[in-house]
Design an enzyme around this catalytic site. Structure first.
Site, mmCIF file in Angstrom:
data_model
loop_
_atom_site.group_PDB
_atom_site.id
_atom_site.type_symbol
_atom_site.label_atom_id
_atom_site.label_comp_id
_atom_site.label_asym_id
_atom_site.label_seq_id
_atom_site.Cartn_x
_atom_site.Cartn_y
_atom_site.Cartn_z
ATOM 1 N N CYS A 277 0.984 -3.249 7.816
ATOM 2 C CA CYS A 277 0.658 -4.667 7.969
ATOM 3 C C CYS A 277 1.551 -5.236 9.057
ATOM 4 O O CYS A 277 2.739 -4.915 9.106
ATOM 5 C CB CYS A 277 0.912 -5.381 6.643
ATOM 6 S SG CYS A 277 0.601 -7.151 6.693
ATOM 7 N N HIS B 272 -7.854 -6.022 2.468
ATOM 8 C CA HIS B 272 -6.463 -6.277 2.905
ATOM 9 C C HIS B 272 -6.322 -7.715 3.416
ATOM 10 O O HIS B 272 -5.363 -8.417 3.075
ATOM 11 C CB HIS B 272 -6.089 -5.255 3.986
ATOM 12 C CG HIS B 272 -4.701 -5.395 4.535
ATOM 13 N ND1 HIS B 272 -3.753 -4.396 4.446
ATOM 14 C CD2 HIS B 272 -4.086 -6.412 5.214
ATOM 15 C CE1 HIS B 272 -2.618 -4.805 5.016
ATOM 16 N NE2 HIS B 272 -2.808 -6.018 5.502
ATOM 17 N N GLU B 273 -7.308 -8.149 4.234
ATOM 18 C CA GLU B 273 -7.218 -9.496 4.822
ATOM 19 C C GLU B 273 -7.462 -10.584 3.780
ATOM 20 O O GLU B 273 -6.772 -11.611 3.778
ATOM 21 C CB GLU B 273 -8.192 -9.637 5.990
ATOM 22 C CG GLU B 273 -7.906 -8.690 7.161
ATOM 23 C CD GLU B 273 -6.450 -8.655 7.572
ATOM 24 O OE1 GLU B 273 -5.803 -9.725 7.618
ATOM 25 O OE2 GLU B 273 -5.926 -7.555 7.825
ATOM 26 N N HIS C 215 -4.462 -11.264 1.846
ATOM 27 C CA HIS C 215 -3.527 -12.182 2.518
ATOM 28 C C HIS C 215 -3.842 -13.634 2.183
ATOM 29 O O HIS C 215 -2.937 -14.469 2.033
ATOM 30 C CB HIS C 215 -3.611 -12.014 4.040
ATOM 31 C CG HIS C 215 -2.739 -10.930 4.595
ATOM 32 N ND1 HIS C 215 -1.376 -10.897 4.425
ATOM 33 C CD2 HIS C 215 -3.039 -9.840 5.341
ATOM 34 C CE1 HIS C 215 -0.871 -9.834 5.036
ATOM 35 N NE2 HIS C 215 -1.863 -9.169 5.602
HETATM 36 CO CO CO Z 1 -1.680 -7.379 6.607
#
Ligand code: CO
Length: 184
Positions: free
Chosen positions: A111, A154-155, A158
């Site tokens: 990341c 993953h995004e 966030h």
């Molecule tokens: Co990331």
């Protein structure tokens, strides 16, 4: 342009906040943010530009990673030949369904906001359905599978205040469910 100095790093509270939804039409400030985030990804995947500006290569970037706690993330996903197989900016994305079957990358994940290498498999749904808005307000529903589904997860993590290593089994980082699809 967004540079590595602009990327928020693990420990910054913005990375642990739930990003707020945006309203349409998007303020010009957020339209610019979307353009800048995608430009970062494009530049970071160009070896010459990345070297010149010392950009770490990325396939996704979420607004909290540039200090904005708003629900927006850009994805630029190449295949193993470097051809782009998914390019989109999500605004207000919501996962509406996901498979029980999991997938993960054989190399684990990294990341832009996490400077150290953290070993371990990061299991995520193999298939996922996402509802979101494009920057122009158009509503979309997409189904993703495999690597693009991993990047999207993953995004979206966030935007919910989660980082990839939250999903690593702390007791046994390389333990996987039996039918997990490991992508190399
Ligand atoms: Co990331």
């Amino acid at each position: 342009m967004i540079l590595m100095k602009d990327i928020t790093r693990d420990g910054n509270p913005v990375l642990r906040q739930v990003a707020k939804d945006l309203t349409f039409p998007l303020d010009s400030e957020y339209q610019k943010l979307a353009t800048d985030m995608m430009a970062y990804l494009v530049n970071s995947q160009d070896p010459e530009i990345a070297k010149k500006h010392q950009l770490r290569a990325g396939v996704g970037l979420a607004a909290p990673q540039v200090g904005q706690s708003v629900s927006m993330a850009s994805l630029l996903v190449p295949d193993d030949q470097g051809n782009i197989i998914f390019k989109e900016t999500f605004v207000n994305p919501v996962v509406t369904s996901e498979s029980v079957r999991l997938t993960c990358l054989s190399e684990g994940e990294g990341c832009l906001s996490v400077d150290k290498v953290i070993d371990g498999y990061v299991p995520r749904p193999y298939k996922t359905t996402i509802q979101y808005h494009q920057v122009d307000g158009t509503e979309k529903t997409i189904r993703l599978k495999g690597y693009p589904a991993i990047v999207a997860s993953h995004e979206i993590d966030h935007l919910n205040g989660h980082l990839f290593y939250d999903r690593i089994n702390a007791a046994d980082p390389f333990k996987l469910a039996e039918d997990t699809v490991v992508i190399s």
